[in-house]
Motif scaffolding. Sequence first.
Motif, PDB file in Angstrom:
ATOM      1  N   ILE A 132      -1.755  48.178-111.966  1.00 14.07           N
ATOM      2  CA  ILE A 132      -1.189  47.087-112.760  1.00 14.07           C
ATOM      3  C   ILE A 132      -1.266  45.778-111.987  1.00 14.07           C
ATOM      4  CG2 ILE A 132       0.954  46.205-113.776  1.00 14.07           C
ATOM      5  CD1 ILE A 132       1.610  49.109-114.526  1.00 14.07           C
ATOM      6  N   LEU A 133      -0.973  45.813-110.695  1.00  8.79           N
ATOM      7  CA  LEU A 133      -1.046  44.599-109.882  1.00  8.79           C
ATOM      8  C   LEU A 133      -2.471  44.044-109.822  1.00  8.79           C
ATOM      9  CD1 LEU A 133       1.356  45.274-106.891  1.00  8.79           C
ATOM     10  CD2 LEU A 133       1.654  43.684-108.786  1.00  8.79           C
ATOM     11  N   TRP A 134      -3.461  44.903-109.659  1.00  4.99           N
ATOM     12  CA  TRP A 134      -4.842  44.427-109.613  1.00  4.99           C
ATOM     13  C   TRP A 134      -5.285  43.907-110.978  1.00  4.99           C
ATOM     14  CZ3 TRP A 134      -6.903  42.627-105.630  1.00  4.99           C
ATOM     15  CH2 TRP A 134      -6.656  43.157-104.376  1.00  4.99           C
ATOM     16  N   PHE A 135      -4.826  44.550-112.041  1.00  2.27           N
ATOM     17  CA  PHE A 135      -5.143  44.065-113.386  1.00  2.27           C
ATOM     18  C   PHE A 135      -4.547  42.676-113.608  1.00  2.27           C
ATOM     19  CE2 PHE A 135      -3.954  43.755-117.913  1.00  2.27           C
ATOM     20  CZ  PHE A 135      -5.231  43.728-118.454  1.00  2.27           C
ATOM     21  N   VAL A 136      -3.291  42.484-113.205  1.00  2.00           N
ATOM     22  CA  VAL A 136      -2.636  41.180-113.352  1.00  2.00           C
ATOM     23  C   VAL A 136      -3.318  40.135-112.466  1.00  2.00           C
ATOM     24  CG1 VAL A 136      -0.473  39.930-112.948  1.00  2.00           C
ATOM     25  CG2 VAL A 136      -0.444  42.147-114.107  1.00  2.00           C
ATOM     26  N   ALA A 137      -3.716  40.529-111.265  1.00  2.00           N
ATOM     27  CA  ALA A 137      -4.443  39.592-110.396  1.00  2.00           C
ATOM     28  C   ALA A 137      -5.767  39.187-111.038  1.00  2.00           C
ATOM     29  CB  ALA A 137      -4.687  40.224-109.029  1.00  2.00           C
ATOM     30  N   GLY A 138      -6.453  40.127-111.653  1.00  2.00           N
ATOM     31  CA  GLY A 138      -7.694  39.818-112.362  1.00  2.00           C
ATOM     32  C   GLY A 138      -7.453  38.916-113.558  1.00  2.00           C
ATOM     33  N   LEU A 139      -6.372  39.192-114.296  1.00  2.00           N
ATOM     34  CA  LEU A 139      -6.017  38.333-115.426  1.00  2.00           C
ATOM     35  C   LEU A 139      -5.750  36.906-114.965  1.00  2.00           C
ATOM     36  CD1 LEU A 139      -3.599  40.384-117.710  1.00  2.00           C
ATOM     37  CD2 LEU A 139      -5.775  39.384-118.371  1.00  2.00           C
ATOM     38  N   ALA A 140      -4.971  36.765-113.907  1.00  2.00           N
ATOM     39  CA  ALA A 140      -4.623  35.438-113.401  1.00  2.00           C
ATOM     40  C   ALA A 140      -5.869  34.701-112.890  1.00  2.00           C
ATOM     41  CB  ALA A 140      -3.584  35.547-112.294  1.00  2.00           C
ATOM     42  N   ALA A 141      -6.700  35.389-112.119  1.00  2.00           N
ATOM     43  CA  ALA A 141      -7.902  34.750-111.582  1.00  2.00           C
ATOM     44  C   ALA A 141      -8.874  34.388-112.699  1.00  2.00           C
ATOM     45  CB  ALA A 141      -8.583  35.672-110.568  1.00  2.00           C
ATOM     46  N   GLY A 142      -9.037  35.277-113.666  1.00  2.00           N
ATOM     47  CA  GLY A 142      -9.940  35.003-114.785  1.00  2.00           C
ATOM     48  C   GLY A 142      -9.441  33.865-115.652  1.00  2.00           C
ATOM     49  N   ALA A 143      -8.134  33.844-115.924  1.00  2.00           N
ATOM     50  CA  ALA A 143      -7.567  32.764-116.738  1.00  2.00           C
ATOM     51  C   ALA A 143      -7.690  31.426-116.017  1.00  2.00           C
ATOM     52  CB  ALA A 143      -6.111  33.068-117.073  1.00  2.00           C
ATOM     53  N   ALA A 144      -7.393  31.408-114.727  1.00  2.00           N
ATOM     54  CA  ALA A 144      -7.517  30.166-113.967  1.00  2.00           C
ATOM     55  C   ALA A 144      -8.972  29.691-113.940  1.00  2.00           C
ATOM     56  CB  ALA A 144      -7.001  30.368-112.547  1.00  2.00           C
ATOM     57  N   HIS A 145      -9.893  30.622-113.817  1.00  2.00           N
ATOM     58  CA  HIS A 145     -11.312  30.288-113.788  1.00  2.00           C
ATOM     59  C   HIS A 145     -11.752  29.649-115.107  1.00  2.00           C
ATOM     60  CE1 HIS A 145     -15.526  30.754-112.666  1.00  2.00           C
ATOM     61  NE2 HIS A 145     -15.749  31.277-113.854  1.00  2.00           N
ATOM     62  N   VAL A 146     -11.359  30.244-116.224  1.00  2.00           N
ATOM     63  CA  VAL A 146     -11.780  29.739-117.532  1.00  2.00           C
ATOM     64  C   VAL A 146     -11.063  28.431-117.880  1.00  2.00           C
ATOM     65  CG1 VAL A 146     -11.800  30.254-120.001  1.00  2.00           C
ATOM     66  CG2 VAL A 146     -12.455  32.005-118.369  1.00  2.00           C
ATOM     67  N   VAL A 147      -9.765  28.355-117.589  1.00  2.00           N
ATOM     68  CA  VAL A 147      -9.005  27.144-117.918  1.00  2.00           C
ATOM     69  C   VAL A 147      -9.511  25.955-117.091  1.00  2.00           C
ATOM     70  CG1 VAL A 147      -6.713  26.096-117.777  1.00  2.00           C
ATOM     71  CG2 VAL A 147      -6.989  28.364-118.773  1.00  2.00           C
ATOM     72  N   ALA A 148      -9.937  26.197-115.867  1.00  2.00           N
ATOM     73  CA  ALA A 148     -10.444  25.108-115.025  1.00  2.00           C
ATOM     74  C   ALA A 148     -11.809  24.609-115.481  1.00  2.00           C
ATOM     75  CB  ALA A 148     -10.519  25.564-113.572  1.00  2.00           C
ATOM     76  N   LEU A 149     -12.450  25.314-116.396  1.00  2.00           N
ATOM     77  CA  LEU A 149     -13.734  24.847-116.909  1.00  2.00           C
ATOM     78  C   LEU A 149     -13.606  23.542-117.684  1.00  2.00           C
ATOM     79  CD1 LEU A 149     -15.460  28.090-118.190  1.00  2.00           C
ATOM     80  CD2 LEU A 149     -16.370  26.502-116.523  1.00  2.00           C
ATOM     81  N   TRP A 150     -12.519  23.388-118.444  1.00  2.00           N
ATOM     82  CA  TRP A 150     -12.363  22.201-119.282  1.00  2.00           C
ATOM     83  C   TRP A 150     -12.352  20.901-118.459  1.00  2.00           C
ATOM     84  CZ3 TRP A 150     -13.257  20.812-123.978  1.00  2.00           C
ATOM     85  CH2 TRP A 150     -12.741  19.615-124.454  1.00  2.00           C
ATOM     86  N   PRO A 151     -11.450  20.760-117.482  1.00  2.00           N
ATOM     87  CA  PRO A 151     -11.512  19.515-116.700  1.00  2.00           C
ATOM     88  C   PRO A 151     -12.811  19.401-115.899  1.00  2.00           C
ATOM     89  CG  PRO A 151      -9.844  20.991-115.804  1.00  2.00           C
ATOM     90  CD  PRO A 151     -10.326  21.590-117.076  1.00  2.00           C
ATOM     91  N   ASN A 152     -13.359  20.526-115.506  1.00  2.00           N
ATOM     92  CA  ASN A 152     -14.609  20.500-114.764  1.00  2.00           C
ATOM     93  C   ASN A 152     -15.729  19.887-115.601  1.00  2.00           C
ATOM     94  OD1 ASN A 152     -16.193  20.960-112.543  1.00  2.00           O
ATOM     95  ND2 ASN A 152     -16.279  23.146-112.781  1.00  2.00           N
ATOM     96  N   VAL A 153     -15.850  20.296-116.847  1.00  2.00           N
ATOM     97  CA  VAL A 153     -16.874  19.734-117.732  1.00  2.00           C
ATOM     98  C   VAL A 153     -16.605  18.257-117.987  1.00  2.00           C
ATOM     99  CG1 VAL A 153     -17.768  19.807-120.095  1.00  2.00           C
ATOM    100  CG2 VAL A 153     -17.450  21.923-118.820  1.00  2.00           C
ATOM    101  N   GLN A 154     -15.341  17.903-118.184  1.00  2.00           N
ATOM    102  CA  GLN A 154     -15.005  16.499-118.415  1.00  2.00           C
ATOM    103  C   GLN A 154     -15.395  15.637-117.211  1.00  2.00           C
ATOM    104  OE1 GLN A 154     -13.925  15.535-121.444  1.00  2.00           O
ATOM    105  NE2 GLN A 154     -14.178  17.695-121.936  1.00  2.00           N
TER     106      GLN A 154
END
Length: 106
Positions: free
Chosen positions: A10-32
Amino acid sequence: MPDISVFSAILWFVAGLAAGAAHVVALWPNVQWFMMPGRRAAAVAVMVVRLLVLAAVLFLAARNGTASLLFAAFGVILARPVALRLMRRYTGAAPLAAIREENARS
């Protein structure tokens, strides 16, 4: 699951969720930032940090074992559609199907 406990999974799944969400959410300002001539260096730096953080989480999971890597990767994969759906609400962007339909009409 002989080599990994349920809590660890569960901890590794949550770590993957957090890292993946941060990665995708950071795409928006990056493109801007890539679209602004004065911010391109910052955009490249953010892109490198985004990729390094995701790689570091997956590397640590791999060092912990195969099952840990699978759970973390599954979290990263599941984070993408969730983060994109939330970002669509935040940015007010139309779904891709609506954009394609509008382009087909014109």
